[in-house]
Write an enzyme that holds these catalytic residues in place. Sequence first.
Site, PDB file in Angstrom:
ATOM      1  N   GLU A   1       0.997  -1.122  -0.057  1.00 63.67           N
ATOM      2  CA  GLU A   1      -0.094   0.087   0.038  1.00 63.67           C
ATOM      3  C   GLU A   1       0.807   1.304  -0.031  1.00 63.67           C
ATOM      4  OE1 GLU A   1      -3.475   2.171   2.872  1.00 63.67           O
ATOM      5  OE2 GLU A   1      -1.949   0.507   3.782  1.00 63.67           O
TER       6      GLU A   1
ATOM      7  N   ASP B   1      -0.141  10.930   4.218  1.00 61.06           N
ATOM      8  CA  ASP B   1      -1.323  10.548   4.862  1.00 61.06           C
ATOM      9  C   ASP B   1      -2.155  11.797   5.268  1.00 61.06           C
ATOM     10  OD1 ASP B   1      -1.264   7.764   5.364  1.00 61.06           O
ATOM     11  OD2 ASP B   1      -0.299   7.911   7.216  1.00 61.06           O
TER      12      ASP B   1
ATOM     13  N   HIS C   1     -25.690  -8.840 -37.273  1.00 64.10           N
ATOM     14  CA  HIS C   1     -24.835  -7.450 -37.213  1.00 64.10           C
ATOM     15  C   HIS C   1     -24.567  -7.020 -38.750  1.00 64.10           C
ATOM     16  CE1 HIS C   1     -24.520  -9.068 -33.029  1.00 64.10           C
ATOM     17  NE2 HIS C   1     -23.500  -8.108 -32.570  1.00 64.10           N
TER      18      HIS C   1
END
Length: 445
Positions: free
Chosen positions: A335, A369, A428
């Site tokens: 992290e 942070d 299609h």
Amino acid sequence: MISRIDLRGDALPEGAALRDLLPRAEFDVEAALEKVRPICEDVRHRGTAALIEYAEKFDGVALERVRVPARAIAEALEGLDPEVRAALEESIRRARIVHRAQRRTEHTTQVVPGGTVTEKWVPVERVGLYAPGGRSVYPSSVIMNAVPAQEAGVTSIALASPPQKEHGGLPHPTILAACALLGVDEVYAVGGAQAVAMFAYGTDGPDGCAPANMVTGPGNIWVAAAKRYFTGRIGIDTEAGPTEIAVLADATADPVHVAADLISQAEHDPLAAAVLVTDSVELADAVDKELEPQIAATRHVEDRIVPALTGRQSAIVLVDGVAEGLRVVDAYGAEHLEIQTADAAEVAARVRNAGAIFVGPWSPVSLGDYCAGSNHVLPTGGCACHSSGLSVQSFLRGIHIVDYSRDALADVTHHVVTLAEAEDLPAHGAAVKARFGWKVPGREQ
């Protein structure tokens, strides 16, 4: 205190074999899923009544309403410590600088004369943000979720945070003050899986919460499990697990810095992971020695820091060199990854898997942070190998707009028909043929 894993001497294994050698916290979202399922369905059927009942059961708070009054939000800001307010305002300012620069703009590509594809970016309409309120209070998480949503252009933002017994059943006042600074005025005193369910299903009544298109924000295992439960019904950011820090360091690193940074993440949670990867036994020994006095001088020692550092999720990993260390941290996919080596910027440029990278001795995770301007809502549990942290892009949807003229379609018709027939999808091809008077099955020419 912290265990060691010695990967020196032998060739490092590849892929999953290397990941299996590295420490990781146990975080069984699948097991928690079965426990949150009845809670989520109860909120679906009983709405606000279920939310009030769970507030008393899980938070020990008897609520009359879950919507936080506007006056309570204003009073929280009025009572906020001026220094905390200044710090929050600076965090918001820096986050806006970074996230505003992420906003994508519409782009049109001319594929052929008369044929264009435009990609436009549209924000989701409504987002539910979650701010934890368990062991710690995280006004910074309010900022990290609200700012990118606002910069993406989301017009409807609501926030949920657990009710606090010591604050009269309201979320923590610092959470409410952060909401006030950000202009988020729709706030609910709801925590855990029930908060995610509230956003996913919506609730009725005077305190009703409209359903959200997306839910973001960190939380405990019950929040992560609820996000998994609702994936497909709503968008989510990530199933956030326990926080992680990995430090790749060589002999040039300062052991005081390294020890301090490992402790800084360990204080979040007893399952928090702190991993040092180094080719220097001397540094490993010095960090080990430095941990004890620094831990003794802080708080949350016995309930968080010591269990985190002594748990199976934390270790000092010894490697033969920085190149091998890079392979280890890429396999780990932290992290938060700090690079504290000689030529740290060059080493950081070679990292492939990390939620966020912090370069050199003056860029600690704590800066990210709060006040780096980066986002701290990041992938955990090795998910950085395939996922990104929260950003403006998290709240945007790319839509392609195809605009071809008659001549441009005519020029490529034979290719469309050929590919349609190759895939055994004749209708299609017929959809294109019909525009030019070609023979279409079931229609006379």
